[in-house]
Design a protein around this motif. Structure first.
Motif, PDB file in Angstrom:
ATOM      1  N   GLN A  60       0.662  -1.186  -0.048  1.00  0.00           N
ATOM      2  CA  GLN A  60       0.170   0.112  -0.119  1.00  0.00           C
ATOM      3  C   GLN A  60       0.794   1.236   0.030  1.00  0.00           C
ATOM      4  OE1 GLN A  60      -2.400  -0.532   3.613  1.00  0.00           O
ATOM      5  NE2 GLN A  60      -3.879  -1.587   2.500  1.00  0.00           N
ATOM      6  N   ARG A  73      -4.883   5.614   2.307  1.00  0.00           N
ATOM      7  CA  ARG A  73      -3.964   4.895   1.552  1.00  0.00           C
ATOM      8  C   ARG A  73      -4.652   4.020   0.652  1.00  0.00           C
ATOM      9  NH1 ARG A  73      -4.301   1.196   6.765  1.00  0.00           N
ATOM     10  NH2 ARG A  73      -2.856   2.769   7.631  1.00  0.00           N
ATOM     11  N   TRP A  75      -4.023   0.470  -2.210  1.00  0.00           N
ATOM     12  CA  TRP A  75      -3.288  -0.636  -2.577  1.00  0.00           C
ATOM     13  C   TRP A  75      -2.491  -0.420  -4.059  1.00  0.00           C
ATOM     14  CZ3 TRP A  75      -3.104  -4.921   0.489  1.00  0.00           C
ATOM     15  CH2 TRP A  75      -4.330  -4.743   1.530  1.00  0.00           C
TER      16      TRP A  75
END
Length: 96
Positions: A60, A73, A75
């Motif tokens: 991430q 955040r 991925w």
């Protein structure tokens, strides 16, 4: 441009104090669901989280949305675009 090239450019721009735009497919591993595409118009990457705090830290990227100052955040594999350019997912094996 690959997602890894885009992330490298995001890191470079963030170190220079410059912002960028990007989009990604949302995904919650705990809920096992998505809410669709997230568009971020003005962001900078934050310092990467530690694996002690987030077991997925290496997968991430942490960022701050400069429009509302929300720390978030995404991925890596869900990154869809960077500064208006669509991205491709490649692995080192595919690049050979």
């Amino acid at each position: 441009m690959s997602i890894y090239e885009a992330i490298a450019e995001m890191r470079r721009l963030s170190k220079l104090g410059r912002s960028f735009s990007f989009s990604f497919y949302s995904f919650s591993i705990s809920r096992g669901q998505t809410t669709g595409i997230v568009e971020v118009h003005n962001a900078r990457l934050r310092k990467r989280g530690r694996e002690d705090d987030n077991q997925y830290a290496e997968l991430q990227e942490e960022y701050i949305n400069l429009d509302n100052l929300e720390p978030r955040r995404f991925w890596h594999c869900c990154l869809a675009s960077f500064n208006g350019q669509s991205l491709t997912f490649t692995t080192a094996e595919n690049e050979q």
